[in-house]
Design a protein around this motif. Structure first.
Motif, short mmCIF file in Angstrom:
data_model
loop_
_atom_site.label_atom_id
_atom_site.label_comp_id
_atom_site.label_asym_id
_atom_site.label_seq_id
_atom_site.Cartn_x
_atom_site.Cartn_y
_atom_site.Cartn_z
N ALA A 170 0.84 -1.20 0.00
CA ALA A 170 0.00 0.00 0.00
C ALA A 170 0.87 1.25 0.00
O ALA A 170 0.53 2.26 -0.59
CB ALA A 170 -0.93 0.00 1.21
N HIS A 171 2.03 1.14 0.68
CA HIS A 171 2.95 2.28 0.78
C HIS A 171 4.36 1.77 0.51
O HIS A 171 4.68 0.62 0.79
CB HIS A 171 2.93 2.84 2.21
CG HIS A 171 1.58 2.89 2.82
ND1 HIS A 171 1.06 1.85 3.57
CD2 HIS A 171 0.60 3.83 2.76
CE1 HIS A 171 -0.17 2.17 3.97
NE2 HIS A 171 -0.48 3.35 3.49
N THR B 256 0.49 3.53 -3.35
CA THR B 256 0.59 4.96 -3.08
C THR B 256 2.05 5.32 -2.84
O THR B 256 2.89 4.45 -2.60
CB THR B 256 -0.21 5.38 -1.83
OG1 THR B 256 0.56 5.04 -0.66
CG2 THR B 256 -1.56 4.68 -1.76
N ASP C 229 -2.78 8.20 -0.85
CA ASP C 229 -2.51 7.49 0.41
C ASP C 229 -3.72 7.58 1.34
O ASP C 229 -4.28 8.66 1.53
CB ASP C 229 -1.29 8.14 1.07
CG ASP C 229 -0.79 7.37 2.27
OD1 ASP C 229 -1.27 6.25 2.53
OD2 ASP C 229 0.12 7.90 2.94
N ALA C 230 -4.11 6.45 1.90
CA ALA C 230 -5.19 6.35 2.90
C ALA C 230 -6.56 6.63 2.30
O ALA C 230 -7.58 6.30 2.89
CB ALA C 230 -4.97 7.31 4.08
N ASP D 177 -5.46 0.57 5.15
CA ASP D 177 -4.93 0.60 3.78
C ASP D 177 -4.48 -0.79 3.34
O ASP D 177 -4.63 -1.16 2.16
CB ASP D 177 -3.72 1.54 3.67
CG ASP D 177 -4.09 3.00 3.69
OD1 ASP D 177 -5.27 3.32 3.96
OD2 ASP D 177 -3.20 3.84 3.46
N ARG E 148 -7.49 -2.95 2.55
CA ARG E 148 -8.11 -2.54 1.29
C ARG E 148 -7.23 -2.91 0.10
O ARG E 148 -7.73 -3.35 -0.95
CB ARG E 148 -8.41 -1.04 1.31
CG ARG E 148 -9.69 -0.73 0.58
CD ARG E 148 -10.13 0.71 0.67
NE ARG E 148 -9.95 1.30 1.95
CZ ARG E 148 -9.07 2.26 2.25
NH1 ARG E 148 -8.28 2.74 1.30
NH2 ARG E 148 -8.99 2.74 3.46
N TYR F 256 -7.63 6.14 11.05
CA TYR F 256 -7.23 7.30 10.23
C TYR F 256 -7.23 8.61 11.02
O TYR F 256 -6.50 9.53 10.70
CB TYR F 256 -8.14 7.43 9.01
CG TYR F 256 -7.92 6.37 7.96
CD1 TYR F 256 -6.66 6.17 7.40
CD2 TYR F 256 -8.96 5.57 7.51
CE1 TYR F 256 -6.45 5.19 6.43
CE2 TYR F 256 -8.77 4.60 6.54
CZ TYR F 256 -7.51 4.42 6.00
OH TYR F 256 -7.31 3.46 5.04
#
Lengths: 236, 236, 236, 236, 236, 236
Positions: free
Chosen positions: C12-13, C41, C76-77, C112, C115, E126
């Protein structure tokens, strides 16, 4: 080259190995591996067939598959999990030195299968303890796997056995006293044609998962033991 | 007597219902119950067969089974779980008034099936909310069940479909574009004979559990809904 | 020889791939395989480090590991699971043609990651649908695996990464903005030394299961996909 | 003030307690609590070290930790779950009166550990039955917890043991016959450095979950017993 | 002393908090803690009672419990999991600064509850991201727990609420439009006396586990978050 | 018409059957079915009440329920799973010929209950083996179910017992030595009013799931055995 077994399949009764992994055994033999079956009992309490008949059938089946077979002659249905029986299995493990052991299903409907799983799992571990007072040289199988019960979930591993399917079913059918429809004998759950269809059906289902005609399935510990993967890699 | 459906089977694509519960549908019809299929999409993104072909096949199959069929024409593979789609399902539930709904597998390999499960499960609940702004009279199915994915565990309920097995497979085979080996078409996972063998194999396996030739399997919530048991009790 | 990727790791990151499977990536490169990282991201909402910094760090890390890297620049997020994002992943799968894909943990603490797992799992399937309106030639990875979350249970497979451990940790440390203790920056959960110790500790734990110094772990579907086993068999 | 134990840790073999919860024991002692270890066997079948050596090591380790230790001298690997052994544990529970008992892992790789779990769980319950024919005053521990096996999932509770880590590892290292690399002795799984690294690695992993350097983990029943929470609340 | 909330309970509809954890809320207030309820919707699609009625009832109930209440006015049954709604929750978390958050059941029968769980779980994470474009000062709850669905298994934690049971049921009964038998209104599942009996029955069952008259139950992540244990330790 | 039992409930101690399924037993009797209770022990190690008292209470309770009762007089808490005890159960199964057997909970807190489950499960299977050396005509129950332990999850099946609730609680209360508050006797977990409230509370909870006042719950194998469904269908 050694006499160590590449694969040892343990059943509570003769025909258990054939019901579940006859194809894997046949494939092992066909690929030049040493494979064997160890039946804990001669199935002497079975509703159909005498112990003598079942022994003959078991030996005929092993010949069809091309594997060794030992019948341990524990008392059918009545063997317990005590140390005496554990030692008998430990001796076998130390004598046969299998790299991989396949056990009955831990959650099967038949109590003998559940007990044979636990007995086999424990003996496989203890056989490797150097100081355990048991004849033979210490030996611990490098991997332990097991077959599915009657309502198995997703298998850990499936093996394409299409190439030996007829041979594998011939081995099953060698147990005529158990599976052959015979009106002169009392009906049993496994003599009903539905039982044999269950064997075929599961192999077709597992085959569909890897897009082949017939497959057999195995379950094992996490992480998947490399020795089990190595063995399956040799089955073509 | 009412027009309410006794059973509604939801599929993401035409043929999903037939793959899993064609026998249950045929049995329902044969016992004088009202049964239907609701396909969320026409399968218009399928690798083989046009949407038009698949629609014709779907209608032919429903005729073979003796059930109603509605194709909702959501976009294949691309339908989302937003409220617009939920409303389309709610309207169908309110119009068809099914006592029992059978959904796709919640954990299937195909993302469409997982999404169709969630969409169907939510819509079945919301369709019963009096004040939800949606056309039709509020209706909540009395029971929701679902089919197994590709590697199903022990089923909650199995249904003997031996009496309608040929009819049920004829319905599946009505989807010639999908399942018929056809060298002129690109090969797909479901056009391989192994796929059809998987359907047969699972039915043989489930049949073996209740000692019949062919059976289909269902999963549902806990406690098992009485309306589902009542429906299955009528399938002979 | 083709340009297809043997392995694609999705994060994700930037740094997600390095946290979990830096060793597997380094081993792949060392064995002459083509491996890559796809970061959804640029980590542009991270508490420490700008998107630009993180991009530079990510590229430096990939160079250390000897693998390709693509940053997809989803927000991001804030990336959702809608079709637009799915298409971006599908295009990547069709362009990179990975045999094996490794996804983030489906049950991780970070939303994240959860997902990204679902998005990647769906896209990997849909990328193989011939008629899906998406640029590129249809391609479906032969196997999908995933990493463990923060409190993983028994892994399906462990890989000895002792031979590349220093290289793998150097790649992680290339993300100085994230993991380096720096009093001038706000503290974060991952900048605390305990986080880096968790990475080392899990590798020591998994290593202990196969009696090596350092190992990484993977989870996957049942039955274990042969393509995943084939890949791991090439990592020495 | 009473002589009742605040905590009793049960191991199948000397060193089991130290492998898993040496830090919790050291912390208990450091906080003025009464803690003890009960080893079911002296480890007399171990591949390395005699029973006498292991007993000396065990006592030295207990002294390092500051806890009591009893070795029950059941036969290593060969103790069964019969009533005679149950009574020996019941007597210990009635004599030591522990508020909290920590047992071996119910699903461990070593059969002794699984059996010791079951034996300890049963004895802890039966020790509280007033009329059970067993010496001593009835006593039932207020909480039973257990340690993780070799591939533990998410722990129920983690305890920061950073303050006593060196002391805790010194206690482990007191078992020189078991864990010290010694070329004159046969190699075992636990004498390989990877085993000790596994102990450290898990503590680093669990520590990372609560952002400390070293932690140990416990599992227990649902709902979490208040007596266990009360005990852990005293460990600082 | 700060204005931070010690506890925030999130419900999809007014009365959800009272159905599950009214006693925990009352106990918190009684012990001088700051507790609050955040209802995502006003329950405006409910079969009985207008949004205005339900709002009045909700406020009356909060007064009985001695806690704050905010109604977020997302559209009942129709709120989605998109970023707009996530931001509304994030703002609330940043404004209310709860140490512990209790969410609806992740596997409840009502789709709103499942969705509210996911939305709340994501937003709680978040809200702590410094750079997420959202008003307010970053804040991440130290612990997230949730209530049981309709058929809950063993709870992680139970709380004795006997001391506030009448107060807690008075708060539930403040929702007269929902739970009061009223022949002039359409019957609903929750207006049937069996529903209120279910609330009482579960509290009696959970109470029996810790030998008190009435208890409420919570579920949470592994390892059990210390902040949750700390909060429960203050409820007497 | 035969003398075969329609239902046999097995308890480890007198009152176990009444605690869990007194209502199902009363309903069976009320509907003209033959039902019975088989207590493995007379509860002779119970903290309160002599074996003689408990026997009288047990017979009085059976009379209230309208069912048969046999007390097998295995030694309370001390019966093992060996073949001698198995044979005693097998003989009972062969004599009573129950269509459905209900066993204690496999995962209960009380070790006797867990052991009684395993013993009953095995004996029910073996009783059907024609050649097992055991008196009586072979008989295998058509379905085996079990009750929930102390913290049961979602039940497989719930049975409305509202019509016999007072009768069912009168049967429970016939065990005055066990459940009646009596300051002259030592307190026990089950003599505390919270225990009886737990029985009521679970019945209210399960009742709420099917919108009735009182219900009892059962668990069983997959697929749900038709004989169990048939039995429950006769309970009105």
């Amino acid at each position: 080259m050694t006499d160590d077994l590449d694969l040892l399949v343990i059943g509570a009764h003769p025909d258990d190995a054939e019901v579940h992994v006859g194809g894997i055994l046949a494939l092992a033999a066909r690929n030049g591996l040493r494979a064997g079956i160890l039946d804990l009992t001669a199935g002497d309490l079975g509703t159909r067939g005498s112990a003598a008949t079942r022994r003959d059938e078991a030996m005929a089946s092993a010949a069809i598959l091309g594997v060794e077979r030992t019948i341990l002659d524990l008392p059918d249905a009545r063997f317990d999990e005590g140390e005496a029986n554990r030692l008998k299995l430990m001796e076998q493990f130390r004598a046969l030195r299998p790299a991989v052991v396949i056990l009955p299903a831990p959650e099967d409907r038949h109590p003998d299968h559940r007990r044979a799983f636990r007995l086999g799992q424990d003996a496989a571990y203890y056989a490797g303890l150097k100081n355990y007072p048991c004849p033979g040289t210490p030996w611990r199988p490098q991997a332990v796997a097991w077959v599915g019960g009657e309502t198995p979930g997703a298998p850990d591993l499936v093996v394409d056995v299409s190439a030996v399917w007829e041979q594998r079913m011939a081995a099953l059918d060698a147990f005529g006293s158990q599976f052959r429809p015979d009106p002169s004998q009392p009906p049993t759950r496994i003599s009903d044609p539905a039982f044999r269809r269950g064997v075929e059906g599961r192999a077709m289902h597992w085959g569909s998962l890897i897009v082949v005609s017939w497959a057999e399935a195995l379950w094992t510990v996490r992480p998947i033991p490399p020795a089990l993967l190595a063995l399956l890699g040799k089955l073509r």
